[in-house]
Design an enzyme around this catalytic site. Structure first.
Site, PDB file in Angstrom:
ATOM      1  N   ASP A  63       0.875  -1.026   0.029  1.00 28.93           N
ATOM      2  CA  ASP A  63       0.226  -0.010   0.107  1.00 28.93           C
ATOM      3  C   ASP A  63       0.685   1.383   0.066  1.00 28.93           C
ATOM      4  O   ASP A  63       1.521   1.525   1.035  1.00 28.93           O
ATOM      5  CB  ASP A  63      -0.849  -0.071   1.259  1.00 28.93           C
ATOM      6  CG  ASP A  63      -1.881   1.069   1.523  1.00 28.93           C
ATOM      7  OD1 ASP A  63      -1.636   2.106   0.588  1.00 28.93           O
ATOM      8  OD2 ASP A  63      -2.853   1.145   2.082  1.00 28.93           O
ATOM      9  N   TYR A 155      -8.711  15.431  -5.726  1.00 25.22           N
ATOM     10  CA  TYR A 155      -7.850  14.755  -6.588  1.00 25.22           C
ATOM     11  C   TYR A 155      -6.802  15.718  -7.422  1.00 25.22           C
ATOM     12  O   TYR A 155      -5.714  15.432  -7.785  1.00 25.22           O
ATOM     13  CB  TYR A 155      -8.860  14.216  -7.578  1.00 25.22           C
ATOM     14  CG  TYR A 155      -8.355  13.338  -8.761  1.00 25.22           C
ATOM     15  CD1 TYR A 155      -7.750  12.078  -8.361  1.00 25.22           C
ATOM     16  CD2 TYR A 155      -8.467  13.752  -9.905  1.00 25.22           C
ATOM     17  CE1 TYR A 155      -7.477  11.198  -9.721  1.00 25.22           C
ATOM     18  CE2 TYR A 155      -7.830  13.057 -10.949  1.00 25.22           C
ATOM     19  CZ  TYR A 155      -7.271  11.676 -10.877  1.00 25.22           C
ATOM     20  OH  TYR A 155      -6.921  11.101 -11.776  1.00 25.22           O
ATOM     21  N   ILE A 188      -9.673   8.447 -19.882  1.00 22.42           N
ATOM     22  CA  ILE A 188      -9.318   6.610 -20.272  1.00 22.42           C
ATOM     23  C   ILE A 188     -10.385   5.968 -19.607  1.00 22.42           C
ATOM     24  O   ILE A 188     -10.955   6.141 -18.654  1.00 22.42           O
ATOM     25  CB  ILE A 188      -7.901   6.540 -19.632  1.00 22.42           C
ATOM     26  CG1 ILE A 188      -7.002   7.709 -20.137  1.00 22.42           C
ATOM     27  CG2 ILE A 188      -7.497   5.291 -20.484  1.00 22.42           C
ATOM     28  CD1 ILE A 188      -6.664   8.033 -21.346  1.00 22.42           C
TER      29      ILE A 188
HETATM   30  P1  NDP Z   1      -8.211   2.233 -11.656  1.00 20.51           P
HETATM   31  O1  NDP Z   1      -8.912   2.570 -10.840  1.00 20.51           O
HETATM   32  O2  NDP Z   1      -8.559   1.354 -12.794  1.00 20.51           O
HETATM   33  O3  NDP Z   1      -6.842   1.469 -10.775  1.00 20.51           O
HETATM   34  C1  NDP Z   1      -6.165   1.925  -9.866  1.00 20.51           C
HETATM   35  C2  NDP Z   1      -5.019   1.193  -9.472  1.00 20.51           C
HETATM   36  O4  NDP Z   1      -4.343   1.705  -8.438  1.00 20.51           O
HETATM   37  C3  NDP Z   1      -5.338  -0.266  -9.080  1.00 20.51           C
HETATM   38  O5  NDP Z   1      -4.333  -1.139  -9.699  1.00 20.51           O
HETATM   39  C4  NDP Z   1      -5.125  -0.258  -7.497  1.00 20.51           C
HETATM   40  O6  NDP Z   1      -4.790  -1.481  -6.979  1.00 20.51           O
HETATM   41  C5  NDP Z   1      -3.892   0.807  -7.676  1.00 20.51           C
HETATM   42  N1  NDP Z   1      -3.973   1.470  -6.019  1.00 20.51           N
HETATM   43  C6  NDP Z   1      -4.855   2.172  -5.413  1.00 20.51           C
HETATM   44  N2  NDP Z   1      -4.528   2.590  -4.190  1.00 20.51           N
HETATM   45  C7  NDP Z   1      -3.315   2.143  -4.078  1.00 20.51           C
HETATM   46  C8  NDP Z   1      -2.285   1.945  -2.782  1.00 20.51           C
HETATM   47  N3  NDP Z   1      -2.563   2.796  -1.754  1.00 20.51           N
HETATM   48  N4  NDP Z   1      -1.329   1.185  -3.075  1.00 20.51           N
HETATM   49  C9  NDP Z   1      -0.943   0.747  -4.236  1.00 20.51           C
HETATM   50  N5  NDP Z   1      -1.820   0.537  -5.225  1.00 20.51           N
HETATM   51  C10 NDP Z   1      -2.947   1.040  -5.053  1.00 20.51           C
HETATM   52  O7  NDP Z   1      -7.397   3.674 -12.129  1.00 20.51           O
HETATM   53  P2  NDP Z   1      -6.953   4.015 -13.488  1.00 20.51           P
HETATM   54  O8  NDP Z   1      -6.020   2.870 -14.295  1.00 20.51           O
HETATM   55  O9  NDP Z   1      -7.948   4.590 -14.368  1.00 20.51           O
HETATM   56  O10 NDP Z   1      -5.873   4.974 -13.209  1.00 20.51           O
HETATM   57  C11 NDP Z   1      -4.541   4.944 -12.987  1.00 20.51           C
HETATM   58  C12 NDP Z   1      -3.784   6.275 -12.623  1.00 20.51           C
HETATM   59  O11 NDP Z   1      -3.856   7.102 -14.035  1.00 20.51           O
HETATM   60  C13 NDP Z   1      -4.168   6.947 -11.625  1.00 20.51           C
HETATM   61  O12 NDP Z   1      -3.293   7.540 -10.904  1.00 20.51           O
HETATM   62  C14 NDP Z   1      -5.265   7.939 -12.044  1.00 20.51           C
HETATM   63  O13 NDP Z   1      -5.258   9.211 -11.309  1.00 20.51           O
HETATM   64  C15 NDP Z   1      -4.459   8.379 -13.296  1.00 20.51           C
HETATM   65  N6  NDP Z   1      -5.533   8.845 -14.310  1.00 20.51           N
HETATM   66  C16 NDP Z   1      -6.531   8.275 -14.781  1.00 20.51           C
HETATM   67  C17 NDP Z   1      -7.455   8.571 -15.919  1.00 20.51           C
HETATM   68  C18 NDP Z   1      -8.734   8.185 -16.266  1.00 20.51           C
HETATM   69  O14 NDP Z   1      -9.436   8.554 -17.028  1.00 20.51           O
HETATM   70  N7  NDP Z   1      -8.803   6.770 -16.067  1.00 20.51           N
HETATM   71  C19 NDP Z   1      -7.254  10.225 -16.081  1.00 20.51           C
HETATM   72  C20 NDP Z   1      -6.187  10.921 -15.486  1.00 20.51           C
HETATM   73  C21 NDP Z   1      -5.169  10.246 -14.764  1.00 20.51           C
HETATM   74  P3  NDP Z   1      -5.811  -2.445  -6.451  1.00 20.51           P
HETATM   75  O15 NDP Z   1      -6.614  -2.872  -7.528  1.00 20.51           O
HETATM   76  O16 NDP Z   1      -4.773  -3.626  -5.981  1.00 20.51           O
HETATM   77  O17 NDP Z   1      -6.430  -1.805  -5.396  1.00 20.51           O
END
Ligand code: NDP
Length: 247
Positions: A63, A155, A188
């Site tokens: 985490d 955020y 995305i």
């Molecule tokens: P998802 O919600 O699909 O995935 C989030 C990921 O972050 C998961 O793999 C989750 O792991 C992990 N995660 C969350 N909290 C923790 C933690 N405390 N420690 C370790 N891992 C953690 O998100 P996205 O793929 O959409 O987003 C990925 C990144 O891109 C983020 O930083 C987001 O802010 C950024 N982003 C996304 C956009 C979008 O439109 N989707 C737009 C702009 C930026 P687990 O499943 O194991 O909990």
């Protein structure tokens, strides 16, 4: 362009939150480019193990919002695969609500994960990368960190913080051969954005010149480029991958 364009052969990488959404696409892309990949996850152990098996990497729980766990994650990754040359801080969450209703918990969870999480892992890799005079850090910010968005003060603050942090890191580590850049996706298609109401999606499409939501692979290619030697003179930069939304 040569066959080895944006090759990451021989590189060792860690992708936080690397098992789902954009993180999974990045893990696959880095592996396809030849890097060994440590797929970090917080709760999704099954998805992480499956992906690690698929790409020949390792899955490691951690985490990142916890200071000790962030440092341990880097230590575990290096114990499994060797010294890290690439760190991608992708882990991120949203807890959207209007400012007047935002709880301390909603504020702190987002800052702890998105901003503090990135700090914990960057701090843990910095000394080793500087010593080896080799390293690339890519931090996932967002178009929201540049433009703001109602309902996302927490955020947006975390993502704007990532930009200032990344630029400072680039200035601090550049002389030691370490680069740091940020990638700012637009909207995305992932679980993070699946929850958006249809009206919000329509408004985003209207404002996006390429008139579609992005796909995680759209972001992964830019991350691969930034990690590669082709980007050797690129540091402190924020690259928008947003279909033109944020220009
Ligand atoms: P998802 O919600 O699909 O995935 C989030 C990921 O972050 C998961 O793999 C989750 O792991 C992990 N995660 C969350 N909290 C923790 C933690 N405390 N420690 C370790 N891992 C953690 O998100 P996205 O793929 O959409 O987003 C990925 C990144 O891109 C983020 O930083 C987001 O802010 C950024 N982003 C996304 C956009 C979008 O439109 N989707 C737009 C702009 C930026 P687990 O499943 O194991 O909990």
């Amino acid at each position: 362009m040569t066959a080895s364009f944006c090759s990451l052969e021989g590189k060792v990488s860690l992708v936080t939150g690397g098992a789902r959404g954009i993180g999974a696409a990045i893990s696959r892309e880095l592996a396809a480019a030849g890097a060994s990949v440590c797929v970090n996850y917080r709760s999704g152990s099954e998805a992480a193990s499956e992906l690690a098996a698929e790409i020949g990497g390792v899955a490691i729980q951690g985490d990142v919002s916890d200071s000790a766990a962030g440092a341990q994650l880097v230590a575990d990754a290096e114990a499994a695969l060797g010294p890290l040359s690439i760190l991608v801080n992708n882990a991120g969450i949203t807890r959207d609500t209007l400012i007047a209703r935002m709880s301390d918990e909603e504020w702190n969870e987002v800052i702890d994960t998105n901003l503090n999480g990135m700090f914990h892992t960057c701090r843990a890799v910095a000394r080793g990368m500087m010593k080896r005079r080799e390293g690339v850090i890519v931090n996932l910010t967002s178009v929201v960190g540049l433009r703001g968005n109602p309902g996302q003060t927490n955020y947006a603050a975390s993502k704007a913080g990532i930009i200032g942090f990344t630029k400072s890191l680039a200035r601090e580590l550049g002389g030691r051969g370490v680069r740091a850049n940020a990638v700012a996706p637009g909207y995305i298609s992932t679980e993070l954005t699946d929850v958006l109401p249809d009206e919000a999606k329509d408004a985003i499409l209207q404002a996006t010149p390429l008139a579609r939501l992005g796909d995680p692979v759209d972001v992964a290619g830019t991350v691969r480029f930034l990690c590669s030697d082709e980007a050797r003179f690129v540091t402190g930069e924020v690259i928008l991958v947003d279909g033109g939304l944020g220009m």
